[in-house]
Enzyme design. Structure first.
Site, PDB file in Angstrom:
ATOM      1  N   GLU A   1      55.750  24.317 -74.840  1.00  0.00           N
ATOM      2  CA  GLU A   1      54.422  24.562 -74.294  1.00  0.00           C
ATOM      3  C   GLU A   1      54.624  24.767 -72.790  1.00  0.00           C
ATOM      4  O   GLU A   1      54.918  23.828 -72.062  1.00  0.00           O
ATOM      5  CB  GLU A   1      53.518  23.358 -74.587  1.00  0.00           C
ATOM      6  CG  GLU A   1      52.088  23.514 -74.134  1.00  0.00           C
ATOM      7  CD  GLU A   1      51.288  22.213 -74.308  1.00  0.00           C
ATOM      8  OE1 GLU A   1      51.650  21.381 -75.164  1.00  0.00           O
ATOM      9  OE2 GLU A   1      50.311  22.036 -73.557  1.00  0.00           O
TER      10      GLU A   1
ATOM     11  N   ASP B   1      44.284  16.812 -66.389  1.00  0.00           N
ATOM     12  CA  ASP B   1      45.609  16.226 -66.238  1.00  0.00           C
ATOM     13  C   ASP B   1      45.610  14.996 -65.347  1.00  0.00           C
ATOM     14  O   ASP B   1      44.905  14.933 -64.343  1.00  0.00           O
ATOM     15  CB  ASP B   1      46.578  17.271 -65.657  1.00  0.00           C
ATOM     16  CG  ASP B   1      46.960  18.309 -66.699  1.00  0.00           C
ATOM     17  OD1 ASP B   1      47.482  17.899 -67.750  1.00  0.00           O
ATOM     18  OD2 ASP B   1      46.715  19.506 -66.474  1.00  0.00           O
TER      19      ASP B   1
END
Lengths: 266, 408
Positions: free
Chosen positions: A50, A61
């Protein structure tokens, strides 16, 4: 031509194990080193890479990945550079998907991005802030260029919502293990297995679990009920903690081997 | 046009984990809008807590500097907590209670929205965490102290540019993890649906009052209504009262910082382009790769690289127009209002005042203009003192000449 994600999941299933998906941002800590890190992950048994597209406002995040994408941006990583990293992964024979917040793709041009990713051998896109409702243009472009549309489901998603999302998805479904941002956690949320079970009611697509998975034991635990295990921050952490590029490459390889054993230990 | 969209703008670009909470909020908002009990509670708070209606003040001496146009000030600065922000916060706090949530979080730039949220949290007995860029906590130290006095936790955000943009990122991260118990009181007309529509709704009281007041004072509608535009909530609130009056000019003033040509500004319409930021498609300051560019303004409340999606749509359709005001122009208006009317405005609002000076000269002496005085300037005194190089000590009496001491 590398294998599409569906083929990779099918191969893992035939081996009676979950697929291992490993995340690193392209360009972190520099474009050149990021490719060597990713190659080390592939060599050590990561099935799908990924590739993170660094973005200035990564609001899903936690601090570890924030730091990594900041370093990648500071190193001058552009969307073209990300596509180039994907091409190098393809050349090394591995399967990759791109994880990107939506704005850089929209800015690049959805058709242009889908075409460029396909040409580089990329298999799919995870855009965590793009919902199926906002993604009609993207769906058309991705279909036209044979790019999988990997949508997320979350513990808070209702059954009706999951049923709707999976009709727009291809490749696999990304199940967020917990309500929260990316980052290692001491335990993978108890909600994950229930979410995978709920999602299975509505789709035959493989389901991979991400957010908070960092150890071989957690990989084993998740592999018991999911088709794929996604690990991100733990890889980034190993790179941040290393004092040289070669140390980072060996640390990332070590973690990948542990996790690859984890998904095979049933 | 589907709900939550304004032409191509708006929408909902958020992680799936937040979809359920936004759906819940949307449903609660729609029920409340049509619920007489909710409306009565909100009106009571507006009247007895905020102090509404606030006046529409004719600024006679300031008008002389606006080409002779008759300039009226909508006095949001007189609201409890000192700005328009309280209007939205009280509405959202009532919704928080209705949804059974016990904690609120907020982002803040200038600190006015943070103070308003901390105030409402105290009033309703809710836990409160406010995210504020480290740079802004320095610029607006007074408001940090106010929030803490009100019982809120203030978290200084050290990521990125350490301003409003980064505070929103951090509030979103908190919300994803806490959404079961927590409502995110977003402070402006941007973000994912239903925030732009809902925040405009709670601020529409500004335009409703102003329309009624100007009709009473002048016997006619104004020629123009103007306001500063950061995210754009005070402007949207005022504009909403006149949006259907096609002859009324709606003009927003963005922060021009050092000047749009320098690249150090927060002028999204002249210096940005359509993109997606913080959950909505709108005009964004961004580079060729879609990375958000830092904004710059002397005003913390306008220092933001995005703008409300309905503004983006009104810009494209031409219903409203947007211009830039530099730091220097804003500070000139700041000083002028202080000295001509005895009102120290927030530096944000001073951008609207500078706009009134400009558009007044365009429209001429018969024009009637309403400018939203969205906040008061107490929080900006330190910034203004630095700008104008004001000596913060008083003049010592013994240093005065004998003539002055004797009052001659």
């Amino acid at each position: 031509m590398t294998a599409h994600v569906a083929t990779v999941f099918a191969k893992a299933a035939a081996e009676n194990r979950a697929a291992l998906i490993g995340y690193l941002p392209a360009g972190f800590p520099t474009p050149e080193i990021s490719v060597r890190l990713i190659n080390a992950m592939v060599d050590a048994g990561v099935d799908i890479i990924e590739v993170g597209l660094p973005y200035s406002d990564p609001l899903m995040d936690g601090p570890v990945i924030q730091q990594a994408v900041n370093e990648a941006l500071a190193a001058g990583t552009t969307t073209d550079e990300v596509i180039s990293v994907v091409r190098q992964i393809t050349d090394a024979g591995a399967t990759s998907v791109v994880m990107s917040y939506w704005n850089p793709i929209e800015r690049y041009g959805v058709q242009k991005f889908a075409a460029a990713l396909n040409a580089a051998g990329g298999s799919g896109v995870i855009a965590p802030d793009l919902s199926p409702e906002e993604g009609a243009d993207w769906a058309a472009a991705a279909k036209a260029h044979d790019i999988d549309r990997i949508f997320m489901v979350a513990p808070s998603s209702t059954d009706a919502r999951i049923a709707e999302i999976v009709t727009h998805a291809s490749g696999f479904v990304y199940a967020a293990s917990t309500m929260g941002v990316t980052g290692a956690r001491t335990s993978v949320g108890g909600a994950a297995s229930g979410l995978v079970a709920r999602t299975r009611q509505f789709t035959a697509l493989p389901i991979a679990v991400g957010l908070g998975v960092s150890t071989a034991d957690q990989a084993t635990e998740v592999a018991a009920y999911a088709d794929g295990v996604i690990v991100g921050s733990a890889f980034v952490r190993r790179v941040l903690d290393a004092d040289s590029a070669s140390a980072a490459i060996s640390a990332v390889g070590d973690l990948a081997r542990e996790l690859a054993n984890g998904v095979r230990r049933l | 046009m589907t709900a939550g969209h304004y032409g191509p703008y708006g929408g909902r670009f958020v992680p799936e984990a937040l979809t359920a909470a936004l759906d819940e909020l949307d449903a609660a908002f729609r029920v409340a809008k049509d619920d007489a009990e909710f409306q009565a509670e909100l009106r009571d708070l507006e009247h007895n807590y905020t102090g509404r209606p606030n006046p529409l003040t004719f600024a006679k001496r300031f008008s002389e500097h606006c080409g002779g146009a008759r300039v009226y000030l909508k006095r949001e600065d007189l609201n409890h907590t000192g700005s328009h922000k309280i209007n939205n916060v009280l509405g959202q706090a009532l919704l928080t209670k209705r949804m059974g949530k016990t904690r609120v979080i907020a982002e803040t730039g200038a600190g006015q929205h943070g103070v308003a949220t901390a105030t409402a949290a105290a009033l309703f007995g809710l836990d409160c965490t406010v995210y504020m860029g480290l740079e802004d906590t320095r610029r607006q130290a007074l408001n940090v102290a106010r929030m803490k006095l009100l019982g809120a936790e203030v978290i200084a955000v050290t990521a990125g540019s350490q301003t409003l943009k980064d505070a929103i990122n951090e509030a979103m991260r908190d919300w994803v993890a806490s959404v079961d118990s927590t409502h995110y009181v977003l402070g402006t007309v941007t973000g994912p649906a239903p925030f732009p529509e809902m925040v405009r709704y709670f601020h529409s009281v500004i335009g409703r009052e102003a329309r009624e007041q100007i009709l009473k004072a002048e016997g006619r509608l104004p020629d123009a209504v103007v306001a500063c535009v950061g995210g754009g909530s005070n402007a949207m609130g005022l504009f909403s009262g006149f949006i259907d009056d096609a002859d009324v000019i709606l003009r927003g003033y963005e922060a021009g910082g050092d000047g749009v040509e320098t690249g150090r500004h927060a002028s999204r319409f002249s210096g940005g382009s359509p993109g997606v930021l913080h959950g909505a498609r709108t005009y964004v300051l961004q580079d060729e790769w879609g990375q958000t560019l830092p904004s710059h303004s002397i005003s913390a409340g306008l220092d933001y690289p995005g703008v409300g999606p309905e503004h983006a749509w009104m810009h494209d359709t031409g219903r409203a127009s947007y211009e830039s005001i530099t730091d220097a122009e804003a500070m000139e208006a700041f000083a002028l209002l202080s000295r001509t009317e005895g009102i120290i405005p927030a530096i944000e609002s001073a951008h609207g005042l500078a706009g009134a000076m400009r558009i007044g000269k365009e429209l001429g002496p018969d024009a009637v203009i309403i400018v939203n005085l969205s906040g008061r300037g107490d929080k900006d005194v330190a910034t203004a003192a630095r700008w104008f190089d004001i000596d913060l000590g008083g003049t010592v009496a013994s240093e005065l000449s004998p003539e002055m001491r004797e009052g001659r």
